[in-house]
Design a protein around this motif. Structure first.
Motif, mmCIF file in Angstrom:
data_model
loop_
_atom_site.group_PDB
_atom_site.id
_atom_site.type_symbol
_atom_site.label_atom_id
_atom_site.label_comp_id
_atom_site.label_asym_id
_atom_site.label_seq_id
_atom_site.Cartn_x
_atom_site.Cartn_y
_atom_site.Cartn_z
ATOM 1 N N LEU A 234 0.870 -1.212 -0.101
ATOM 2 C CA LEU A 234 0.152 -0.002 0.026
ATOM 3 C C LEU A 234 0.928 1.274 -0.070
ATOM 4 N N ASP A 235 0.680 2.166 -1.029
ATOM 5 C CA ASP A 235 1.411 3.354 -1.041
ATOM 6 C C ASP A 235 0.836 4.462 0.038
ATOM 7 N N ASN A 236 1.200 5.684 -0.003
ATOM 8 C CA ASN A 236 0.666 6.715 0.981
ATOM 9 C C ASN A 236 -0.625 7.158 1.079
ATOM 10 N N LYS A 237 -1.138 6.733 -0.086
ATOM 11 C CA LYS A 237 -2.731 7.176 -0.467
ATOM 12 C C LYS A 237 -3.336 5.612 -0.372
ATOM 13 N N MET A 238 -2.798 4.720 0.316
ATOM 14 C CA MET A 238 -3.461 3.223 0.561
ATOM 15 C C MET A 238 -3.855 2.629 -1.012
ATOM 16 N N ASN A 239 -3.225 3.140 -2.033
ATOM 17 C CA ASN A 239 -3.632 2.271 -3.230
ATOM 18 C C ASN A 239 -2.662 0.994 -3.406
ATOM 19 N N PRO A 240 -3.436 0.070 -3.699
ATOM 20 C CA PRO A 240 -2.711 -1.255 -3.649
ATOM 21 C C PRO A 240 -1.700 -1.320 -4.713
ATOM 22 N N LYS A 241 -0.792 -2.061 -4.490
ATOM 23 C CA LYS A 241 0.500 -2.443 -5.525
ATOM 24 C C LYS A 241 0.871 -3.989 -5.244
ATOM 25 N N ILE A 242 0.399 -4.783 -6.432
ATOM 26 C CA ILE A 242 0.840 -6.400 -6.461
ATOM 27 C C ILE A 242 2.393 -6.387 -6.446
ATOM 28 N N SER A 243 3.078 -7.147 -5.553
ATOM 29 C CA SER A 243 4.442 -7.379 -5.515
ATOM 30 C C SER A 243 4.838 -8.847 -5.399
ATOM 31 N N ASP A 244 6.207 -9.137 -5.334
ATOM 32 C CA ASP A 244 6.707 -10.533 -5.542
ATOM 33 C C ASP A 244 6.364 -11.235 -6.755
ATOM 34 N N PHE A 245 7.203 -11.236 -7.794
ATOM 35 C CA PHE A 245 6.870 -12.002 -8.861
ATOM 36 C C PHE A 245 8.004 -13.091 -9.327
ATOM 37 N N GLY A 246 8.560 -13.500 -8.225
ATOM 38 C CA GLY A 246 9.487 -14.710 -7.995
ATOM 39 C C GLY A 246 8.835 -15.840 -8.661
ATOM 40 N N MET A 247 7.663 -15.895 -8.461
ATOM 41 C CA MET A 247 7.088 -17.273 -8.677
ATOM 42 C C MET A 247 6.017 -17.292 -9.890
ATOM 43 N N ALA A 248 6.246 -16.003 -10.519
ATOM 44 C CA ALA A 248 5.146 -15.800 -11.676
ATOM 45 C C ALA A 248 5.802 -16.590 -12.975
ATOM 46 N N LYS A 249 4.738 -16.661 -13.637
ATOM 47 C CA LYS A 249 5.168 -17.617 -14.939
ATOM 48 C C LYS A 249 4.446 -16.985 -16.054
ATOM 49 N N ILE A 250 5.228 -16.852 -17.365
ATOM 50 C CA ILE A 250 4.713 -16.205 -18.599
ATOM 51 C C ILE A 250 4.172 -17.273 -19.314
ATOM 52 N N PHE A 251 2.946 -16.985 -19.919
ATOM 53 C CA PHE A 251 2.224 -17.986 -20.886
ATOM 54 C C PHE A 251 2.538 -17.628 -22.199
ATOM 55 N N GLU A 252 3.266 -18.778 -22.920
ATOM 56 C CA GLU A 252 3.653 -18.514 -24.276
ATOM 57 C C GLU A 252 2.663 -19.278 -25.055
ATOM 58 N N GLY A 253 2.400 -18.683 -26.398
ATOM 59 C CA GLY A 253 1.495 -19.361 -27.582
ATOM 60 C C GLY A 253 0.125 -19.148 -27.000
ATOM 61 N N GLU A 254 -0.707 -20.077 -27.487
ATOM 62 C CA GLU A 254 -2.205 -19.899 -27.081
ATOM 63 C C GLU A 254 -2.779 -20.652 -26.064
ATOM 64 N N GLY A 255 -1.657 -21.441 -25.435
ATOM 65 C CA GLY A 255 -2.238 -22.323 -24.297
ATOM 66 C C GLY A 255 -3.014 -21.698 -23.028
ATOM 67 N N ASN A 256 -3.875 -22.300 -22.545
ATOM 68 C CA ASN A 256 -4.508 -21.692 -21.624
ATOM 69 C C ASN A 256 -4.215 -22.370 -20.227
ATOM 70 N N GLU A 257 -3.646 -23.574 -20.197
ATOM 71 C CA GLU A 257 -3.230 -23.810 -18.884
ATOM 72 C C GLU A 257 -1.754 -24.827 -18.909
ATOM 73 N N VAL A 258 -1.101 -25.037 -17.663
ATOM 74 C CA VAL A 258 -0.010 -25.699 -17.926
ATOM 75 C C VAL A 258 -0.014 -26.724 -16.480
ATOM 76 N N ASN A 259 0.628 -27.832 -16.723
ATOM 77 C CA ASN A 259 0.727 -28.752 -15.777
ATOM 78 C C ASN A 259 2.073 -28.814 -15.263
#
Length: 424
Positions: A234-259
């Motif tokens: 939360l910033d000084n005006k309490m606006n939310p900001k999503i953090s921590d992208f260490g576990m994030a994944k990029i979707f490539e192509g047209e696939g909708n899910e990954v196992n």
């Protein structure tokens, strides 16, 4: 001859002298061989020690060179990215900004490592995320976060200012957000009253827009995979900001899910198909968002402690109260009834749609945003969320290895066991 014989017989020293002379050559003949044998043993022993020491030194040098080669490769792989997309900051400047990572400047600690507040020479405040040597995350997660967040720019995503890759250090430098994370307010009875209804509604909408940007509006299609209250700053005006992208994944192509065989994230926010089968998609983030919405409305965490107190999860209680027209009973008591019923119920409804067990029934984030901002949009009735039937006792070490634990002050590493929820 007689004189000689009588002379010899008459001398008392001749016989012993003769015996001594007879034995002396034998003794003197054996000493050189004995000394040569001892000398050979000493030389062989010294040679063995020298060879062993040389081998140990060679092994040490080989391992040292290999370790440094890996580190150099990691650093070199990061430098092109950093030079083109993200400023590199030198270690000495960060040491000065954080007062050598003093305890007074420490803001907290997560799976990546400790986070420190810093002040640069020109007075700009920063947050320094330092990779811990004991961290389960490493160079791959570090690079992943740098690559992703350097390319993502949105008002509801935390802004990365630079990184440091020097010596054995790996650090990310973010904008400093004075109000820290959402969970510090939401689950603290003393601070939750500061989250008035309009503020909560704004936080819900801001998080939704941030996730929508990741899924559909950015140059990449990104699945966060670890959306939770402690990863919303939360910033000084309490606006939310999503953090921590260490576990994030990029979707490539047209696939909708990954196992994936490697499930990561935080229990309580994980979609059932991901937790049990390792299948993740954009609908996994939608599920996590739905849990977060219900937590913001209720002021309670969806986890083992809630289950022990109420015999079912927060999302199951929410669905039950909704069906029985008792949704007001789940609303945070610190709101003291000061909220718009229509607005709160719309958020409640959206949250329940997001946590449906079947991922195909969950809305996309674009529909979520539309439902949150439009009071004219018709919404379907939510289906029942996933059920959890029993509790299982596991050791702390097993729980820690399985997945990242929720960061709460009520958990202790000295506990014999932690309660986990098993799906039915």
């Amino acid at each position: 001859m007689e004189d000689q014989g009588s002379h010899m017989a008459g001398s008392p020293y001749r016989l012993p002298h003769r015996r001594l002379m007879d034995t002396a050559p034998a003794a003197s003949a054996s000493e050189p061989g004995h000394s040569r044998s001892n000398g050979m043993h000493i030389m062989v022993s010294i040679l063995v020690v020298v060879i062993a020491c040389t081998l140990l030194y060679c092994v040490y040098c080989w391992r040292w060179r290999k370790r440094n080669a890996v580190r150099r490769a990691q650093i070199e792989s990061l430098r092109p990215l950093s030079n083109s997309d993200l400023p590199l900051m030198d270690l000495s400047s960060i040491h000065a900004a954080t007062n050598n990572f003093s305890k007074e400047n420490k803001l907290g600690e997560g799976g990546f490592g400790p986070v420190y507040k810093g002040v640069l020479g020109e007075g700009a405040e920063i947050a320094v995320k330092r990779l811990s040597a004991r961290s389960r995350q490493g160079a791959a997660e570090f690079r992943n976060e740098v690559e992703l967040i350097a390319k993502l720019q949105h008002r509801n995503l935390v802004r990365l200012l630079g990184c440091c890759v020097e010596k054995d250090e790996k650090m990310l430098i973010y904008e400093y957000l004075p109000n820290r994370s959402l969970d510090a307010f939401l689950f603290d009875t003393r601070k939750s009253a500061q989250l008035a209804w309009k503020m909560r509604q704004s936080i819900i909408l801001g998080i939704a827009r941030g996730i929508l940007y990741l899924h559909e509006d950015s140059c990449l299609k990104v699945i966060h995979r670890d959306l939770k209250a402690s990863n919303v700053l939360l910033d000084n005006k309490m606006n939310p900001k999503i953090s921590d992208f260490g576990m994030a994944k990029i979707f490539e192509g047209e696939g909708n899910e990954v196992n994936t065989g490697h499930v990561v994230g935080t229990y309580g926010y994980m979609a059932p198909e991901y937790a049990m089968e390792g299948v993740f998609s954009v609908k996994s983030d939608v599920f996590s968002f739905g849990v977060l919405v219900l937590e913001i409305l209720s002021g309670q965490r969806n986890g083992a402690m809630y289950l022990q107190a109420h015999q079912q999860t927060l999302i199951q209680d929410a669905w039950k109260f909704w069906n029985e027209d008792r949704a007001a009973e789940l609303m945070d008591a610190s709101l003291a009834g000061s909220y718009s019923r229509d607005e709160a119920w719309r958020c409640f409804h959206v949250g329940l749609l997001c946590v449906q067990e079947n991922p195909d029934l969950r809305p996309t984030m674009s529909n979520v945003v539309l439902m949150l901002i439009s009071d004219q949009m018709q919404m379907p009735a939510p289906a029942e969320p996933p059920l959890f039937a029993r509790l299982k006792k596991v050791s702390v070490s097993e729980f820690s290895l399985a997945m990242k634990t929720e960061t709460t002050k009520t958990q202790s590493v000295n506990d014999v066991s932690i309660t986990m929820i098993e799906p039915r």
